[in-house]
Design an enzyme around this catalytic site. Structure first.
Site, PDB file in Angstrom:
ATOM      1  N   HIS A 140      60.606  55.000 132.219  1.00 27.63           N
ATOM      2  CA  HIS A 140      61.768  54.946 131.330  1.00 27.63           C
ATOM      3  C   HIS A 140      61.668  53.703 130.460  1.00 27.63           C
ATOM      4  O   HIS A 140      61.911  52.594 130.928  1.00 27.63           O
ATOM      5  CB  HIS A 140      63.060  54.942 132.151  1.00 27.63           C
ATOM      6  CG  HIS A 140      64.284  54.879 131.316  1.00 27.63           C
ATOM      7  ND1 HIS A 140      65.439  54.232 131.707  1.00 27.63           N
ATOM      8  CD2 HIS A 140      64.557  55.353 130.079  1.00 27.63           C
ATOM      9  CE1 HIS A 140      66.361  54.332 130.755  1.00 27.63           C
ATOM     10  NE2 HIS A 140      65.843  55.012 129.758  1.00 27.63           N
ATOM     11  N   GLU A 176      61.576  50.969 133.428  1.00 30.06           N
ATOM     12  CA  GLU A 176      61.982  51.444 134.765  1.00 30.06           C
ATOM     13  C   GLU A 176      60.933  52.445 135.225  1.00 30.06           C
ATOM     14  O   GLU A 176      60.674  53.447 134.541  1.00 30.06           O
ATOM     15  CB  GLU A 176      63.360  52.110 134.703  1.00 30.06           C
ATOM     16  CG  GLU A 176      64.511  51.125 134.596  1.00 30.06           C
ATOM     17  CD  GLU A 176      65.878  51.808 134.564  1.00 30.06           C
ATOM     18  OE1 GLU A 176      65.993  52.909 134.008  1.00 30.06           O
ATOM     19  OE2 GLU A 176      66.848  51.231 135.096  1.00 30.06           O
ATOM     20  N   ASN A 222      71.270  52.206 133.378  1.00 29.07           N
ATOM     21  CA  ASN A 222      72.328  53.024 132.750  1.00 29.07           C
ATOM     22  C   ASN A 222      73.440  53.339 133.734  1.00 29.07           C
ATOM     23  O   ASN A 222      74.606  53.398 133.359  1.00 29.07           O
ATOM     24  CB  ASN A 222      71.726  54.316 132.184  1.00 29.07           C
ATOM     25  CG  ASN A 222      70.987  54.060 130.875  1.00 29.07           C
ATOM     26  OD1 ASN A 222      71.154  52.997 130.261  1.00 29.07           O
ATOM     27  ND2 ASN A 222      70.152  54.990 130.469  1.00 29.07           N
TER      28      ASN A 222
END
Ligand code: T1G
Length: 696
Positions: free
Chosen positions: A427, A439, A477
């Site tokens: 990510h 990530e 997130n």
């Protein structure tokens, strides 16, 4: 003589060689060895002393691991003064990175020579302190006040050439530090060169230190050390003697050494290195990655391709149509033109990266030889599963198949292939060739060497890679959704979005959540809310003003209006008056009686929500350690580095107080403010989040 410093006589020259790998940090043994070496040289009739480092570098600074522990004699400032005071001629020969206390030892020497590739600097402010061994007093004496202020307040490393130009070093010579150092010392002796103690040079010129202090404080966005360092340099210009200046430097140094910000910044320094050290990776070899594929040439795909190209990896990028191929190539060229303009690459490199290194095609067969592919297509499970089905067909056995999804279930994506063991989440954060966070999302069947390959790629791309388990939003997130909700709740209950943004930027973030939403595009989060709505727990409070703003077509900067109105050409926005109306309407519809919030309470709720969700992420094993969460927030979400990260901040505030506040807020909203079990456990045991970072 301690083995940290070897002593040798070469003619009239006493040679002190540092041998304290990996960076010749000035730990107590090195300091003792230097002191003993100077005393021995004086006793055995040497006429000059040469100081240099074996291995990678000259001293790279004080030993940061000693910070926070009782300092051991000899202290570095006194050692520097002792070196400077010797009647012998002292030469320092530098290579690698002569930083902090390292450069301070060199400045306490009488002459300084370096190899062309040497770099040097006084980066102490980046650790929350200031040069505390005479650097703020000696550097301005050789380089001038302005140059010293710039170097010390930024902490930047300078090249040997710049150091020569500034008068910080006397010579640059090709060769090994020992050889060039000996030759220079012999030359000085032959010339009958005098001792040249920097501390005996005239005080540097004064400047408007108050103006520099204010400007530095503002630029620090809450970080104190650079501004305090200005006052130390001011003492070099204004104190009645060099010794008085040293004394003032010491006072200011100790003030900063005792500060929370020093703890935060040291935590960040070591965590940035520890985060890629996972016990599960011990002894696990990564697969070689000599070429990469990227699926999708939109902003993310083009950014990922750019990052790979800049790291020297050839890229095959796949798009669906001729137009998309052209557009993708254009985005990549645009990114690389930026690097060219900033001098990061030469024109020849630009030509190579956009020429032979980059293939943009439509046929998946072009991926047959790549070692790793990153998919960056539309965030839809069906689309992603279709892409992975094709990757399964076209990619060679052993190729790593990665998805850049920001929240979809990587297990489900992996199940679309016959080789789930080769599938992983990578990510990236937009812009992918700029943001350092990566990530690395481990699916249930991901093979250990594929995880190791994800980390190796992260290192290759100069990212800070953090391992994440699978949940909605992974680490960053998921936590952001929590503190963004807390921000909306205080707005629904009476604070203004503008108060929240001001409070959050006052804490040290570059932007507050509402301005950030405008920047990213409110429609993106709106889509995520609509996706989650069907499964939303009925107990969850739902502020509606956000949706109302989106329903009116205001998506933020991209539409010129969001929480702020962005008039043409103006930086930043002005509050959008429509927002207050929508909030009032929402309050009326939800039967909320608005109340005042102090700035302190706004910040406390924001941070408690962040810490609470972060504690859940660690407690559930999504993040391996608290430091992993800290690094995600530092490198992906603009969390102020001088706090070290949300969980370091929490430790510094005291976990019992944070838990007590969360419990108090739970009285209003027991669903959102459910205390994290890990937080409750740590408070019950009297432990800190940091206690979970050790030895893990
Ligand atoms: N003290 C202790 N350990 C250090 C260290 C230091 N100063 N610098 C690096 N290490 C460790 C690091 O943790 C890692 O350990 C290994 O060395 C390799 O580092 C009085 C008080 C020198 C440019 O701020 O900038 O002097 O993970 O992975 O990429 O005024 O390290 O292997 O166990 O970073 O090649 C001022 C900090 C101190 C320099 C090398 N000095 N270090 O980068 O390797 S304060 C600094 C760096 C001071 C005086 C004050 C970089 C580097 P491990 P690395 P690298």
């Amino acid at each position: 003589m301690s083995e940290a410093i070897a002593y040798e006589r070469v003619g009239d020259i006493a040679v002190l060689k540092a041998q304290n790998p990996p960076v010749n940090a000035l730990g107590v043994d090195v300091r003792k060895g230097l002191l003993a070496g100077i005393e021995r040289a004086e006793k055995d009739g040497a006429k000059a002393v040469l100081i240099y480092g074996e291995g990678k570098t000259y001293f790279a600074g004080a030993d940061i691991r000693e910070f926070g522990k009782p300092p051991q004699e000899p202290w570095l400032p006194g050692l520097c003064s002792r070196i400077e005071a010797t009647p012998l001629i002292v030469v320092s020969a530098m290579h690698g990175t002569a930083l902090g206390g390292g450069l301070e030892v060199a400045l306490a020497s009488h002459y300084r020579i370096a190899v062309p590739s040497a770099k040097m600097g006084l980066p102490e402010v980046n650790l929350g302190i200031l040069p505390g061994a005479g650097g703020t007093q000696r550097l301005p004496r050789v380089a001038g006040t302005e140059a010293a202020l710039e170097m010390i307040t930024t902490g930047r490393h300078i090249s040997a050439a710049e150091a020569l130009e500034k008068g910080i070093i006397d010579r640059i010579e090709d060769g090994a530090p020992r050889e060039i150092g000996l030759a220079y010392a012999q030359e000085l002796l032959a010339q009958g060169a005098p001792r040249r103690a920097v501390g005996e040079m005239p005080a540097p010129e004064a400047v408007d230190f108050d103006a520099v202090y204010e400007a530095t404080l503002k630029k620090g966005r809450g970080q104190l050390s650079p501004a305090v360092a200005v006052r130390a340099v001011q003492a070099a210009a204004e104190a009645e003697s060099f010794e008085a200046g040293l004394k003032r430097e010491r006072e200011l140094f100790m003030e900063l050494m005792d500060s929370d910000q020093r703890q935060g910044l040291i935590h960040a320094f070591f965590s940035e290195r520890a985060v890629s050290k996972l016990p599960e990776l011990d002894g696990v070899a990564s697969r070689d990655v000599a070429s990469m594929g990227v699926i999708g040439g939109g902003t993310m795909g083009a950014g990922i391709a750019t990052a790979a190209l800049l790291a020297g990896l050839p890229v095959v990028l796949i798009e669906m149509t001729d137009e998309a191929v052209t557009a993708a190539r254009g985005r990549i060229e645009g990114n690389l033109k930026g690097a060219l303009k900033r001098g990061k690459i030469s024109q020849a490199q630009y030509d190579q990266l956009t020429g032979e290194a980059l293939t943009v095609a439509m046929d998946y067969a072009a991926l047959s030889q790549v070692d790793l592919v990153v998919e960056a297509v539309f965030e839809d499970m069906g689309v992603k599963r279709e892409v992975f089905g094709k990757l399964d067909v076209h990619c060679k056995p052993g190729a790593v198949l990665a998805t850049n999804t920001s929240y979809l279930d990587v297990d489900e994506i992996a199940a679309a292939t016959s080789r789930p063991q080769d599938v992983i989440g990578l990510h990236f954060f937009s812009p992918a060739h700029v943001m350092k966070l990566l990530e690395v999302v481990v699916a249930e069947k991901t093979a250990p060497e594929v995880l190791a390959t994800g980390f190796a790629l992260g290192k290759r791309l100069k990212k800070v890679a953090v391992r994440s388990g699978i949940c909605d939003g992974f680490i960053g997130n998921r936590i952001m959704n929590a503190y963004r909700k807390a921000a909306e709740y205080v707005v629904l209950d009476g604070a203004s979005p503008y108060q929240v943004d001001k409070v959050v930027t006052g804490f040290g973030f570059p932007m507050g959540p509402f301005a950030m939403g405008d920047l990213a595009g409110l429609d993106i989060n709106w889509a995520a809310r609509k996706r989650r709505a069907p499964t939303r727990d009925p107990r969850e409070r739902v502020p509606r003003f956000y949706e109302m703003l989106c329903e009116g077509g205001d998506f933020g900067q991209k539409t010129g209006k969001g929480f702020y109105i962005y008039e043409d050409g103006r930086r930043g926005g002005v509050p959008n008056p429509k927002v207050a109306e929508l909030i009032a309407k929402d309050q009326e519809q939800q039967g909320v009686t608005p109340r005042e919030f102090s700035d302190a309470e706004v910040l406390r709720r924001y941070m408690c929500a962040m810490v609470n969700e972060a504690a859940k992420v660690v407690g559930e094993g999504i993040a391996r350690r608290p430091l992993d969460v800290d690094m995600v927030m530092l490198f992906g979400y603009g969390f102020p580095r001088f706090w070290g990260g949300p969980l370091k901040w929490a430790d510094l505030q005291g976990l019992d107080g944070i838990l007590a506040d969360i419990r108090a807020y739970a009285a209003e909203d027991g669903f959102f403010w459910q205390p994290a079990p890990l937080l409750e456990q740590l408070v019950a045991e009297g432990r800190t989040f940091d206690s979970l970072n050790k030895g893990s």
